[in-house]
Design a protein around this motif. Sequence first.
Motif, PDB file in Angstrom:
ATOM      1  N   ILE A  68       0.850  -1.189   0.000  1.00  0.00           N
ATOM      2  CA  ILE A  68       0.000   0.000   0.000  1.00  0.00           C
ATOM      3  C   ILE A  68       0.890   1.244   0.000  1.00  0.00           C
ATOM      4  N   ASP A  69       0.628   2.161  -0.914  1.00  0.00           N
ATOM      5  CA  ASP A  69       1.418   3.379  -1.024  1.00  0.00           C
ATOM      6  C   ASP A  69       0.912   4.401  -0.006  1.00  0.00           C
ATOM      7  N   LEU A  70       1.533   4.424   1.172  1.00  0.00           N
ATOM      8  CA  LEU A  70       1.098   5.315   2.244  1.00  0.00           C
ATOM      9  C   LEU A  70       1.537   6.759   2.015  1.00  0.00           C
ATOM     10  N   SER A  71       2.405   6.998   1.040  1.00  0.00           N
ATOM     11  CA  SER A  71       2.828   8.368   0.761  1.00  0.00           C
ATOM     12  C   SER A  71       1.679   9.191   0.170  1.00  0.00           C
ATOM     13  N   ARG A  72       0.587   8.536  -0.187  1.00  0.00           N
ATOM     14  CA  ARG A  72      -0.587   9.231  -0.732  1.00  0.00           C
ATOM     15  C   ARG A  72      -1.363   9.974   0.345  1.00  0.00           C
ATOM     16  N   PHE A 139      -1.416   8.758  13.174  1.00  0.00           N
ATOM     17  CA  PHE A 139      -0.028   8.758  12.729  1.00  0.00           C
ATOM     18  C   PHE A 139       0.196   9.962  11.823  1.00  0.00           C
ATOM     19  N   PHE A 140       1.280  10.681  12.068  1.00  0.00           N
ATOM     20  CA  PHE A 140       1.632  11.833  11.247  1.00  0.00           C
ATOM     21  C   PHE A 140       3.066  11.668  10.749  1.00  0.00           C
ATOM     22  N   PRO A 141       3.408  12.329   9.649  1.00  0.00           N
ATOM     23  CA  PRO A 141       4.814  12.322   9.211  1.00  0.00           C
ATOM     24  C   PRO A 141       5.701  12.917  10.295  1.00  0.00           C
ATOM     25  N   SER A 142       6.973  12.617  10.224  1.00  0.00           N
ATOM     26  CA  SER A 142       7.921  13.036  11.249  1.00  0.00           C
ATOM     27  C   SER A 142       7.911  14.538  11.451  1.00  0.00           C
ATOM     28  N   LEU A 170       6.441   7.551   7.950  1.00  0.00           N
ATOM     29  CA  LEU A 170       5.038   7.176   7.767  1.00  0.00           C
ATOM     30  C   LEU A 170       4.865   6.194   6.618  1.00  0.00           C
ATOM     31  N   GLU A 171       5.509   6.475   5.500  1.00  0.00           N
ATOM     32  CA  GLU A 171       5.345   5.621   4.315  1.00  0.00           C
ATOM     33  C   GLU A 171       6.069   4.283   4.444  1.00  0.00           C
ATOM     34  N   GLU A 172       6.853   4.095   5.520  1.00  0.00           N
ATOM     35  CA  GLU A 172       7.565   2.834   5.730  1.00  0.00           C
ATOM     36  C   GLU A 172       6.806   1.846   6.612  1.00  0.00           C
ATOM     37  N   LEU A 173       5.623   2.226   7.083  1.00  0.00           N
ATOM     38  CA  LEU A 173       4.815   1.294   7.857  1.00  0.00           C
ATOM     39  C   LEU A 173       4.346   0.171   6.942  1.00  0.00           C
ATOM     40  N   ASP A 174       4.612  -1.072   7.310  1.00  0.00           N
ATOM     41  CA  ASP A 174       4.109  -2.187   6.502  1.00  0.00           C
ATOM     42  C   ASP A 174       3.203  -3.121   7.290  1.00  0.00           C
ATOM     43  N   SER A 175       3.113  -2.911   8.620  1.00  0.00           N
ATOM     44  CA  SER A 175       2.186  -3.703   9.422  1.00  0.00           C
ATOM     45  C   SER A 175       2.008  -3.050  10.781  1.00  0.00           C
ATOM     46  N   ILE A 176       0.855  -3.296  11.395  1.00  0.00           N
ATOM     47  CA  ILE A 176       0.560  -2.817  12.744  1.00  0.00           C
ATOM     48  C   ILE A 176       0.045  -4.007  13.539  1.00  0.00           C
ATOM     49  N   GLN A 177       0.640  -4.231  14.707  1.00  0.00           N
ATOM     50  CA  GLN A 177       0.232  -5.333  15.577  1.00  0.00           C
ATOM     51  C   GLN A 177      -0.404  -4.764  16.845  1.00  0.00           C
ATOM     52  N   LEU A 194      -7.778   0.896   9.672  1.00  0.00           N
ATOM     53  CA  LEU A 194      -6.865   2.021   9.428  1.00  0.00           C
ATOM     54  C   LEU A 194      -7.415   2.848   8.281  1.00  0.00           C
ATOM     55  N   TYR A 195      -7.499   4.167   8.504  1.00  0.00           N
ATOM     56  CA  TYR A 195      -8.021   5.091   7.508  1.00  0.00           C
ATOM     57  C   TYR A 195      -6.931   6.081   7.125  1.00  0.00           C
ATOM     58  N   GLY A 196      -6.961   6.533   5.890  1.00  0.00           N
ATOM     59  CA  GLY A 196      -5.986   7.492   5.422  1.00  0.00           C
ATOM     60  C   GLY A 196      -6.652   8.791   5.003  1.00  0.00           C
ATOM     61  N   LEU A 197      -6.059   9.918   5.404  1.00  0.00           N
ATOM     62  CA  LEU A 197      -6.513  11.228   4.972  1.00  0.00           C
ATOM     63  C   LEU A 197      -5.663  11.640   3.785  1.00  0.00           C
ATOM     64  N   LYS A 198      -6.285  11.879   2.651  1.00  0.00           N
ATOM     65  CA  LYS A 198      -5.541  12.204   1.429  1.00  0.00           C
ATOM     66  C   LYS A 198      -4.945  13.597   1.503  1.00  0.00           C
TER      67      LYS A 198
END
Length: 198
Positions: A68-72, A139-142, A170-177, A194-198
């Motif tokens: 999933i491209d989280l950089s979006r 979650f927010f970018p650094s 942020l874009e390096e997240l590949d899983s959440i436990q 998990l929801y993403g704000l564009k």
Amino acid sequence: MAQTEHLGLHQWETTDSFLRTDFNEDFAKIDAAVGTMEGHLAAVPVEKIASVNLAEKSSQMELDLSGIDLSRYTCLRLVWYGVGTARSTVCMRVNGLTGNIYYSQTVGSSSAQNDGNYLYLGALSEADYGGRGGGFADFFPSCTALGGALFYTTRPYYGSDHFAVDGIALEELDSIQIYLSSGGELKAGSRAALYGLK
């Protein structure tokens, strides 16, 4: 001849005759409605990225974000609801990492940051009250000196905490436990999204 309420599509009775143009007219109405709906959906700034719903008890819930491209997204919101057998602390890790890369600072307390092996999400209630709990985390970018994904959550009764994950953007997240600190199990019906704000 009867027509549907919203799009005015033909509703033939067994004795009605019909023409090819009737079908073409109906298909054109459906196509226009779908196009309008897709336009509205594209304009919605929030979309669901991933979810998990436990059908049976498990030691953890995991959201798989690989591919999933989280950089979006400008930020992410995790919403969770847990059911356990007793009162327990609900914890979170990212990318399966267990080292001392998780940092926290409680608002209004010492400026020193504590490190640990997980992030605190909340707590399940006493067993007498069903062992239930829920909440959210953003979650927010650094934007800290740690250079990781800044994590912020609000906890009932305990104020607000800021959390960061050292070295994970942020874009390096590949899983959440999500799991219980007591080593207990989450029961069926526990879920997270998990929801993403564009």
